[in-house]
Design a protein around this motif. Structure first.
Motif, PDB file in Angstrom:
ATOM      1  N   GLU A   8      -8.141 -19.128  39.196  1.00 58.34           N
ATOM      2  CA  GLU A   8      -6.911 -18.453  39.584  1.00 58.34           C
ATOM      3  C   GLU A   8      -6.147 -19.309  40.588  1.00 58.34           C
ATOM      4  O   GLU A   8      -6.732 -20.131  41.289  1.00 58.34           O
ATOM      5  CB  GLU A   8      -7.231 -17.102  40.232  1.00 58.34           C
ATOM      6  CG  GLU A   8      -7.868 -16.097  39.294  1.00 58.34           C
ATOM      7  CD  GLU A   8      -8.188 -14.793  40.010  1.00 58.34           C
ATOM      8  OE1 GLU A   8      -7.853 -14.668  41.212  1.00 58.34           O
ATOM      9  OE2 GLU A   8      -8.766 -13.898  39.362  1.00 58.34           O
ATOM     10  N   SER A  11      -5.129 -18.293  46.857  1.00 59.70           N
ATOM     11  CA  SER A  11      -4.409 -17.530  47.877  1.00 59.70           C
ATOM     12  C   SER A  11      -4.296 -18.422  49.104  1.00 59.70           C
ATOM     13  O   SER A  11      -5.239 -19.115  49.476  1.00 59.70           O
ATOM     14  CB  SER A  11      -5.147 -16.231  48.207  1.00 59.70           C
ATOM     15  OG  SER A  11      -6.481 -16.489  48.620  1.00 59.70           O
ATOM     16  N   TRP A  29      -9.918 -19.869  46.207  1.00 61.92           N
ATOM     17  CA  TRP A  29      -9.807 -19.784  44.753  1.00 61.92           C
ATOM     18  C   TRP A  29     -10.886 -18.859  44.186  1.00 61.92           C
ATOM     19  O   TRP A  29     -12.018 -18.835  44.676  1.00 61.92           O
ATOM     20  CB  TRP A  29     -10.029 -21.147  44.096  1.00 61.92           C
ATOM     21  CG  TRP A  29      -8.991 -22.185  44.275  1.00 61.92           C
ATOM     22  CD1 TRP A  29      -7.950 -22.479  43.437  1.00 61.92           C
ATOM     23  CD2 TRP A  29      -8.911 -23.162  45.331  1.00 61.92           C
ATOM     24  NE1 TRP A  29      -7.233 -23.546  43.903  1.00 61.92           N
ATOM     25  CE2 TRP A  29      -7.794 -23.988  45.072  1.00 61.92           C
ATOM     26  CE3 TRP A  29      -9.671 -23.401  46.479  1.00 61.92           C
ATOM     27  CZ2 TRP A  29      -7.423 -25.042  45.901  1.00 61.92           C
ATOM     28  CZ3 TRP A  29      -9.301 -24.438  47.322  1.00 61.92           C
ATOM     29  CH2 TRP A  29      -8.194 -25.249  47.030  1.00 61.92           C
ATOM     30  N   THR A  32     -11.146 -17.793  36.911  1.00 57.65           N
ATOM     31  CA  THR A  32     -10.471 -16.904  35.975  1.00 57.65           C
ATOM     32  C   THR A  32     -11.519 -16.160  35.162  1.00 57.65           C
ATOM     33  O   THR A  32     -12.677 -16.566  35.082  1.00 57.65           O
ATOM     34  CB  THR A  32      -9.568 -17.685  35.019  1.00 57.65           C
ATOM     35  OG1 THR A  32     -10.366 -18.640  34.301  1.00 57.65           O
ATOM     36  CG2 THR A  32      -8.473 -18.419  35.780  1.00 57.65           C
ATOM     37  N   GLU A  33     -11.115 -15.093  34.539  1.00 60.34           N
ATOM     38  CA  GLU A  33     -12.072 -14.271  33.795  1.00 60.34           C
ATOM     39  C   GLU A  33     -12.722 -15.059  32.670  1.00 60.34           C
ATOM     40  O   GLU A  33     -13.912 -14.920  32.396  1.00 60.34           O
ATOM     41  CB  GLU A  33     -11.358 -13.040  33.236  1.00 60.34           C
ATOM     42  CG  GLU A  33     -12.300 -12.017  32.636  1.00 60.34           C
ATOM     43  CD  GLU A  33     -11.593 -10.714  32.321  1.00 60.34           C
ATOM     44  OE1 GLU A  33     -12.107  -9.970  31.478  1.00 60.34           O
ATOM     45  OE2 GLU A  33     -10.535 -10.457  32.909  1.00 60.34           O
TER      46      GLU A  33
END
Length: 355
Positions: A8, A11, A29, A32-33
């Motif tokens: 992902e 942030s 970080w 991701t799925e």
């Protein structure tokens, strides 16, 4: 094949928390799925904490310097293994805190208790704010060069009690210092505070000699003989120079390229396996402790149920350097695993006698 696209978007935290307290700037970080394990999704991810080298320092969040070395390889590792990655940024000078009245004189990761505390604060903040996504029982600290020294010094210091209470982090599961070093005098607390150590270094490193890591492997191994701490090393014959412009002269220093590439998988299978095994062995105790906590149970009972105990370090000189010796008057005992309590108490008693 694996890159930031398999994680992902990070942030970004510029250095101020929601409650207006100062934190080191950092990136976080999550995988991701599609990068997660097959079958049912893991409820919480192990967290790798990455401490960069000296060239990554900045007083404001600087993605370029922070991510130049080590992070690209770690993002691939995290994508493959469904780890989260936390990368704080060490200030370039002083404390890096605009509101600080007396900035720190040095800019390192954990050479002093105050420096270590700010790193623990970032880790605790990440765990607390992402409690449903991060596993506090599986935090692995790694670092390169100055960050390798930082990983050793950080994990040689106990997690502050407020951080433990807020985030559930009692101690790190493993530490992987890469091409770093440190003082052997901290080997005993290192053994007491971290159950799994793995050092990585290259023999042709002309920046920090391989003997620095070999010395720490020997020191930590000598500090424990009951099998509660596992210490090992990967000594490479050669490593490249760092990528950063002007670093061409640093031949043999970038051992992290091999360590984080994880081509064989054995290193990270081993490191993660230790932490997951410890967690599984204590699963019932942790579940019972959480139930007791929900009912307002006594803190000492919770520690006991989780295989922990407390050790009184009041009046012990806990750190020193050439200029001064600092004595910390502990407000409350530190929390350690029961099996290493005797070692910590012995060190504390010896320190008191020598004062």
């Amino acid at each position: 094949e694996y890159s930031q696209s398999a994680m992902e978007a990070p942030s970004r935290h510029e250095g101020i928390s929601d409650d207006h307290a100062y934190l080191l700037p950092h990136l976080l970080w999550f995988p991701t799925e599609r990068a997660g394990p097959s079958g049912p999704a893991a409820t919480r991810h192990p967290l790798i904490v990455f401490l960069h080298g000296a060239q990554g320092r900045s007083d404001t969040l600087d993605d370029v310097s922070l991510c130049a070395e080590g992070v690209p390889e770690l993002l691939g590792l995290c994508a493959r293994r469904s780890f989260a990655l936390l990368a704080p940024q060490c200030p370039a000078s002083g404390s890096g805190n605009p509101s600080a009245s007396s900035p720190a004189a040095t800019s390192e990761w954990a050479s002093t208790a105050a420096q270590a505390a700010r790193v623990w604060a970032v880790i605790g903040h990440a765990l607390k704010e992402n409690a449903t996504r991060l596993d506090p029982d599986n935090v692995i600290v790694t670092g390169i060069s100055m960050g390798g020294l930082g990983a050793y010094m950080l994990c040689a210091r106990p997690v502050p009690t407020p951080v433990t209470k807020a985030s559930g982090l009692a101690r790190v599961a493993a530490a992987v210092p890469v091409c770093g070093g440190g003082k052997p005098i901290f080997a005993r607390p290192a053994a007491a505070n971290c159950p799994r150590w793995h050092f990585v270094h290259a023999r042709d490193d002309i920046v920090i000699g391989v003997e620095e890591s070999e010395m720490l492997v020997e020191a930590i191994s000598a500090a424990t003989d009951d099998g509660s701490v596992v210490v090992s090393a990967t000594i490479l014959d050669t490593a490249p120079a760092p990528r950063a412009p002007g670093s061409e002269w640093m031949a043999g220093h970038a051992a992290w390229v091999s360590a984080y590439a994880d081509e064989e998988g054995e290193l990270w299978d081993d490191v993660l396996g230790v932490s997951l095994t410890w967690k599984a062995a204590h699963a019932e105790e942790w579940a019972a402790a959480e139930a007791t906590a929900a009912e307002g149970g006594d803190e000492e009972d919770l520690f006991s149920m989780c295989g922990l105990t407390t050790v009184d370090l009041e009046g012990v000189v806990v750190e020193s350097d050439e200029e001064e010796v600092k004595e910390v008057d502990q407000d409350q005992p530190v929390v350690v695993l029961k099996e290493v309590a005797a070692v910590v108490e012995g060190v504390a008693a010896q320190a008191r006698r020598s004062q």
